[in-house]
Design an enzyme around this catalytic site. Structure first.
Site, PDB file in Angstrom:
ATOM      1  CG  HIS A  17      -3.947  -3.841   2.519  1.00  0.00           C
ATOM      2  ND1 HIS A  17      -3.152  -3.615   3.744  1.00  0.00           N
ATOM      3  CD2 HIS A  17      -4.324  -2.555   2.155  1.00  0.00           C
ATOM      4  CE1 HIS A  17      -2.992  -2.366   3.860  1.00  0.00           C
ATOM      5  NE2 HIS A  17      -4.016  -1.589   2.976  1.00  0.00           N
TER       6      HIS A  17
ATOM      7  CD  GLU B  60      -2.619  -6.818   4.938  1.00  0.00           C
ATOM      8  OE1 GLU B  60      -3.224  -5.843   5.044  1.00  0.00           O
ATOM      9  OE2 GLU B  60      -1.920  -6.961   3.923  1.00  0.00           O
TER      10      GLU B  60
ATOM     11  CB  CYS C  19      -0.913  -0.019   1.193  1.00  0.00           C
ATOM     12  SG  CYS C  19      -2.465   1.060   0.943  1.00  0.00           S
TER      13      CYS C  19
END
Length: 353
Positions: A323, A325, A242
């Site tokens: 992202h 994750e 990001c």
């Protein structure tokens, strides 16, 4: 009778219901995520913003601290069509204003058509429309929050042990907790350093890879992080998520620009240009890379062709705008963390030879 007001930069003042009292201001943005409100509300990337949920009911499965991405609520305020008591009480306890019973479709449409904008909120029994307007008029552009990193970063270095043999130096520009756990779950020891760490601070932990985290605001304001990247480029593998992608790109000679309303949600399609595969991703950003410098574009957003992934075999760089994750969102791209650690291990073997 309304007891909350939302003042928009276009001159309108919307009436709402106060669920957590207070006065505040911030950049008005929205997320299309239909689950994961706990993760979104604790994501440090929302610092200095007012978060609108496009999904109409927020809080229908309670509030659990194990889902938090940081220790506190990060947006300046929350707006929803309907907030449950669980979420409203949580936000009130954190001192974060929250309002509902407002047409969030109108707010989302306004932001999409006019862009993210200054917003003021006044909520509570004594709130007036004028209070909300005063807050909106005092709102600063995101680029003017020059030291926003200090609000979301650790003050002192910390270590999260994964029990493996890879050491990661993570510049905490507002890191989500699940980024750290995604690395430790794979055996990495993660040395979390403040956003303004020096090259000497990084060198002291003898890392195998330098990782720049996500975070809020304008990437051009993270000068110290850019200096660290510049110092280690070509000597140490670099990874970022990001804001981290933007910081690394800027440090290597590229540039970034502010988007009209950004990408915030859990259903952003990303195409890998090498494999032609599309994955669904979680995103939360208002800036994007427009000049990639020496880095190769490997992934793009299917909706608007913005840069989603950058790599460089020569410099040992791998970054993602989205992202991997998730938390909340799909787990299609968790393999990114394996790629990062493989890059670190490969680089270390080369250095040993």
């Amino acid at each position: 009778m309304s007891d909350a007001y939302i003042a928009l930069a276009d001159g309108r003042v919307l009436e709402a219901r106060a669920r957590a009292p207070g006065r505040t201001r911030g950049e008005l943005v929205f997320t299309t995520a239909y689950t994961g409100y706990e993760e979104s509300l604790t994501d440090p990337s929302y610092a200095e913003q007012i978060l609108t949920f496009s999904y109409p009911l927020i809080g229908n499965y309670g509030v659990r601290t194990e889902r938090f991405e940081s220790e506190s609520v990060q947006p300046r305020a929350a707006i929803a069509r309907e907030l449950t008591d669980d979420v409203a009480d949580w936000l009130a306890g954190e001192g974060v204003p929250a309002v509902d019973h407002v047409d969030t479709r109108e707010i989302v449409t306004t932001v999409r058509e006019e862009g993210a904008m200054a917003c003021g909120i006044a909520a509570g029994p004594d709130a007036t429309p004028e209070d909300a307007v005063d807050e909106m008029e005092a709102c600063k552009p995101m680029s003017d929050h020059v030291d926003i990193g200090a609000q979301v970063s650790v003050a002192e270095p910390t270590v999260h042990e994964g029990g493996g043999d890879v050491d990661v130096a993570l510049l905490d520009c507002g890191a989500k907790g699940s980024i750290i756990s995604s690395l430790t779950d794979r055996g990495a020891d993660v040395h979390v350093l403040p956003y303004d760490a020096t090259p000497e601070d990084v060198a002291a932990v003898e890392p195998d890879v330098l990782f720049v985290s996500n975070g809020p605001g304008d990437p051009e304001n993270f000068v110290a992080a850019q200096n660290v990247v510049d110092e280690f480029a070509g000597e140490l593998p670099l990874a970022g998520i990001c804001l981290g992608q933007q910081v690394i790109t800027s440090a290597l000679g590229g540039s970034t620009e502010k988007m009209a309303f950004g990408h915030r949600g859990v259903n952003q399609p990303v195409k890998d240009l090498r494999t032609d595969k599309v994955v669904m991703t979680t995103q939360n950003h208002g800036y994007t890379v427009d000049d990639t410098g020496p880095l190769e574009v490997t992934q793009v957003n299917v909706n608007d062709d913005t840069v989603e992934g950058l790599d460089s075999e020569e410099l040992d760089v791998i970054t993602r705008q989205y992202h991997p994750e998730a938390n909340p969102g799909p787990h299609d791209s968790l393999g990114f963390f394996d790629e990062v650690l493989d890059l670190a291990s490969s680089s270390r073997r080369v250095a040993a030879d």
